[in-house]
Design an enzyme around this catalytic site. Structure first.
Site, mmCIF file in Angstrom:
data_model
loop_
_atom_site.group_PDB
_atom_site.id
_atom_site.type_symbol
_atom_site.label_atom_id
_atom_site.label_comp_id
_atom_site.label_asym_id
_atom_site.label_seq_id
_atom_site.Cartn_x
_atom_site.Cartn_y
_atom_site.Cartn_z
ATOM 1 N N CYS A 57 4.735 -4.167 7.502
ATOM 2 C CA CYS A 57 6.097 -3.724 7.208
ATOM 3 C C CYS A 57 6.838 -3.469 8.525
ATOM 4 C CB CYS A 57 6.059 -2.429 6.406
ATOM 5 S SG CYS A 57 5.251 -2.567 4.802
ATOM 6 N N GLU A 59 8.173 -0.615 9.441
ATOM 7 C CA GLU A 59 7.872 0.707 9.999
ATOM 8 C C GLU A 59 6.736 0.659 11.025
ATOM 9 O OE1 GLU A 59 8.352 -0.006 6.806
ATOM 10 O OE2 GLU A 59 9.191 1.685 5.695
ATOM 11 N N CYS A 93 6.800 2.119 1.808
ATOM 12 C CA CYS A 93 5.730 1.839 0.838
ATOM 13 C C CYS A 93 4.613 2.867 1.032
ATOM 14 C CB CYS A 93 5.220 0.411 1.026
ATOM 15 S SG CYS A 93 4.169 0.185 2.486
ATOM 16 N N CYS A 96 2.896 2.737 4.453
ATOM 17 C CA CYS A 96 3.729 3.271 5.539
ATOM 18 C C CYS A 96 3.854 4.789 5.447
ATOM 19 C CB CYS A 96 5.095 2.598 5.545
ATOM 20 S SG CYS A 96 4.991 0.881 6.111
#
Ligand SMILES: [Zn+2]
Length: 136
Positions: A57, A59, A93, A96
């Site tokens: 992701c 992040e 998510c 994360c």
């Protein structure tokens, strides 16, 4: 869930996430931009990367950039969706949430709630988080 005060720096963080995803958005991909504010005041950004099997992701890309530059105290994290929908702020998510909690259990996350920007502690987003109890 306690809402924390939104600061001007938080709004700059959202803008930084929008700028990175707008610059690197790829229509054929799911593209997300993230920005991390550090205690030093520095902001680090990143976009997600994809492969057929797996892709981190945005992040962890932004957090990795911060950590790679010696930043160890992360204070606020935000992610925005790329594309034509106006770059909405999106929630992290589950993976994360755990990542933010692992690196910065006192950090806050910016979220969208009915069109308003809100800020909450990562511990509120991941109650009873997994942790390695041998670290204590
Ligand atoms: Zn994620």
């Amino acid at each position: 869930m306690k809402y924390l005060e939104i600061t001007e720096k938080d709004r700059l963080l959202v803008q930084a996430a929008i700028e990175v995803v707008a610059k690197h958005y790829r229509e054929e991909r799911h593209t997300v931009g993230a920005a991390v504010l550090c205690a030093s005041g520095k902001i680090f950004t990143g976009v997600n990367v994809e492969s057929v099997g797996y892709g981190p992701c945005a992040e962890p890309i932004a957090i990795g950039a911060a950590v790679s530059h010696g930043e160890i105290e992360l204070t606020v994290v935000v992610a925005v969706q790329g594309g034509t929908a106006g770059f909405p702020v999106i929630p992290p998510c589950g993976n994360c949430r755990q990542l933010v909690w692992d690196y910065a259990p006192e950090a806050a996350v910016l979220l969208d709630k009915d069109g308003d920007l809100i800020k909450v502690g990562i511990a509120d987003l991941l109650p009873m988080a997994y942790r390695n109890f041998y670290d204590n």
